[in-house]
Design an enzyme around this catalytic site. Structure first.
Site, PDB file in Angstrom:
ATOM      1  N   TYR A   1       0.825  -1.218   0.000  1.00 52.31           N
ATOM      2  CA  TYR A   1       0.000   0.000   0.000  1.00 52.31           C
ATOM      3  C   TYR A   1       0.859   1.269   0.000  1.00 52.31           C
ATOM      4  CZ  TYR A   1      -4.206  -2.712   0.058  1.00 52.31           C
ATOM      5  OH  TYR A   1      -5.208  -3.572  -0.327  1.00 52.31           O
TER       6      TYR A   1
ATOM      7  N   ARG B   1       1.366   1.861  -3.584  1.00 48.95           N
ATOM      8  CA  ARG B   1       0.154   2.414  -4.212  1.00 48.95           C
ATOM      9  C   ARG B   1       0.040   3.913  -3.889  1.00 48.95           C
ATOM     10  NH1 ARG B   1       1.047  -1.485  -5.520  1.00 48.95           N
ATOM     11  NH2 ARG B   1       1.573  -0.131  -7.255  1.00 48.95           N
TER      12      ARG B   1
ATOM     13  N   HIS C   1     -14.684   1.204  -0.810  1.00 51.48           N
ATOM     14  CA  HIS C   1     -13.628   0.259  -0.418  1.00 51.48           C
ATOM     15  C   HIS C   1     -12.464   0.915   0.309  1.00 51.48           C
ATOM     16  CE1 HIS C   1     -15.167  -2.642  -3.774  1.00 51.48           C
ATOM     17  NE2 HIS C   1     -15.890  -2.698  -2.675  1.00 51.48           N
TER      18      HIS C   1
HETATM   19  P1  OAD Z   1     -11.866  -4.411 -12.442  1.00 53.45           P
HETATM   20  O1  OAD Z   1     -10.398  -4.515 -12.739  1.00 53.45           O
HETATM   21  O2  OAD Z   1     -12.579  -5.657 -12.038  1.00 53.45           O
HETATM   22  O3  OAD Z   1     -12.620  -3.848 -13.730  1.00 53.45           O
HETATM   23  C1  OAD Z   1     -12.142  -2.716 -14.394  1.00 53.45           C
HETATM   24  C2  OAD Z   1     -13.058  -2.459 -15.557  1.00 53.45           C
HETATM   25  O4  OAD Z   1     -12.629  -1.262 -16.164  1.00 53.45           O
HETATM   26  C3  OAD Z   1     -13.047  -3.561 -16.617  1.00 53.45           C
HETATM   27  O5  OAD Z   1     -14.385  -3.939 -16.925  1.00 53.45           O
HETATM   28  C4  OAD Z   1     -12.370  -2.886 -17.815  1.00 53.45           C
HETATM   29  O6  OAD Z   1     -12.933  -3.298 -19.058  1.00 53.45           O
HETATM   30  C5  OAD Z   1     -12.707  -1.425 -17.564  1.00 53.45           C
HETATM   31  N1  OAD Z   1     -11.790  -0.447 -18.188  1.00 53.45           N
HETATM   32  C6  OAD Z   1     -10.485  -0.594 -18.502  1.00 53.45           C
HETATM   33  N2  OAD Z   1     -10.004   0.551 -19.028  1.00 53.45           N
HETATM   34  C7  OAD Z   1     -11.025   1.443 -19.030  1.00 53.45           C
HETATM   35  C8  OAD Z   1     -11.159   2.818 -19.449  1.00 53.45           C
HETATM   36  N3  OAD Z   1     -10.125   3.486 -19.949  1.00 53.45           N
HETATM   37  N4  OAD Z   1     -12.361   3.408 -19.291  1.00 53.45           N
HETATM   38  C9  OAD Z   1     -13.413   2.730 -18.775  1.00 53.45           C
HETATM   39  N5  OAD Z   1     -13.347   1.449 -18.369  1.00 53.45           N
HETATM   40  C10 OAD Z   1     -12.168   0.819 -18.504  1.00 53.45           C
HETATM   41  O7  OAD Z   1     -12.043  -3.239 -11.362  1.00 53.45           O
HETATM   42  P2  OAD Z   1     -13.271  -2.926 -10.405  1.00 53.45           P
HETATM   43  O8  OAD Z   1     -14.550  -3.321 -11.042  1.00 53.45           O
HETATM   44  O9  OAD Z   1     -13.101  -1.536  -9.942  1.00 53.45           O
HETATM   45  O10 OAD Z   1     -11.768  -4.150  -4.358  1.00 53.45           O
HETATM   46  O11 OAD Z   1     -12.971  -3.895  -9.213  1.00 53.45           O
HETATM   47  C11 OAD Z   1     -13.842  -3.919  -8.132  1.00 53.45           C
HETATM   48  C12 OAD Z   1     -13.094  -4.178  -6.855  1.00 53.45           C
HETATM   49  O12 OAD Z   1     -12.343  -5.385  -6.944  1.00 53.45           O
HETATM   50  C13 OAD Z   1     -12.048  -3.143  -6.496  1.00 53.45           C
HETATM   51  O13 OAD Z   1     -12.558  -2.017  -5.836  1.00 53.45           O
HETATM   52  C14 OAD Z   1     -11.129  -3.889  -5.608  1.00 53.45           C
HETATM   53  C15 OAD Z   1     -11.008  -5.123  -6.476  1.00 53.45           C
HETATM   54  O14 OAD Z   1     -10.432  -6.187  -5.985  1.00 53.45           O
HETATM   55  C16 OAD Z   1     -11.092  -4.090  -3.220  1.00 53.45           C
HETATM   56  O15 OAD Z   1      -9.912  -3.794  -3.159  1.00 53.45           O
HETATM   57  C17 OAD Z   1     -11.927  -4.439  -2.025  1.00 53.45           C
END
Ligand code: OAD
Length: 228
Positions: A53, A56, A104
């Site tokens: 972290y 990050r 989160h």
């Molecule tokens: P993900 O990595 O699961 O999904 C990211 C999404 O962003 C994917 O569907 C990509 O297609 C999309 N993407 C990529 N580039 C993009 C762009 N330029 N514009 C728009 N979309 C784009 O991430 P999250 O859904 O945020 O939790 O993940 C959810 C949670 O899982 C996070 O908050 C984290 C993780 O593990 C914790 O840390 C508790």
């Protein structure tokens, strides 16, 4: 004023240079999630988790908000905008968005391991073993790890239930309870999903999918909403 609720995920910060979670063969910045983002990982190895972290947080100093973040600030000219973000970065705030709820947790904050109500803003990027809260216990990242409760889901569900328009941007909608927030949005409210790899998210009524990056698709959507 109409209320627009935005649910954002890692994808909105991708164009700022922050990795998403599920795009690198299951690895997040070269780590398996269970190695660094679970309570078990913390119990096993405080130093590894703190170091992860710290990296990050250090990265946050090097990145800037992008056009997607700024477009949501512009939306405030005509709408009551509430952002619910799964991101732990502070790019929405740095862009200037007024109402940001972090589901989160937040990288820039730390909290006591003895009393979860003792939350502190960290001035530097570094949190180390031996850094203590006022009650003398080790400080930990103010992050919701896998397997931990998501206390902000309660206010987030209420906000979603009040949305006149709901925008989902940059999230795979795979992680619950965040992904379930769309079910609280009134059936009649238009919903938009901006994601270049958008997949069908179950049956959601009134949903428009915009299969583009935030920097283009979200910016266009905001311009349209402001023009109407
Ligand atoms: P993900 O990595 O699961 O999904 C990211 C999404 O962003 C994917 O569907 C990509 O297609 C999309 N993407 C990529 N580039 C993009 C762009 N330029 N514009 C728009 N979309 C784009 O991430 P999250 O859904 O945020 O939790 O993940 C959810 C949670 O899982 C996070 O908050 C984290 C993780 O593990 C914790 O840390 C508790």
């Amino acid at each position: 004023m109409k209320k627009i609720v935005v649910l954002s995920g890692a994808g909105i910060s991708a164009e700022s240079g922050i990795s998403t979670f599920r795009d690198a063969g299951g690895l997040w910045e070269n780590h398996r999630i269970e190695e660094v983002a679970t309570y078990e990982a913390w119990e096993r190895d405080h130093e590894l988790v703190l170091k992860f972290y710290n990296q990050r947080r250090k990265q946050l100093l090097e990145v800037k908000p992008n056009a997607g973040h700024y477009s949501l600030v512009k939306l405030e000219e005509k709408f009551d905008v509430q952002i619910i973000t799964q991101n732990v970065d502070d790019l929405h705030e740095r862009a200037g968005s007024k109402n940001v709820l972090h589901l989160h947790g937040e990288l820039r904050k730390v909290r006591s391991t003895a009393d979860p109500n003792l939350v502190y803003k960290l001035d530097s990027w570094e949190l180390n073993k031996g850094d203590l809260c006022e009650k003398g216990s080790q400080l930990r990242p103010h992050i919701v790890w896998f397997g931990e409760a998501v206390p902000m889901i309660v206010p987030a569900a209420k906000i979603s239930s009040e949305a006149d328009i709901f925008i989902v941007v940059g999230t795979s909608m795979l992680v619950y309870p965040a992904a379930g927030l769309i079910d609280y949005v009134p059936v009649k409210s238009p919903k938009y999903l901006v994601d270049p790899n958008a997949r069908e998210i179950r049956h959601i009524s009134n949903l428009t999918v915009i299969p583009e990056k935030a920097g283009t698709g979200l910016v266009k959507l905001v311009d349209e909403l402001l023009a109407n």
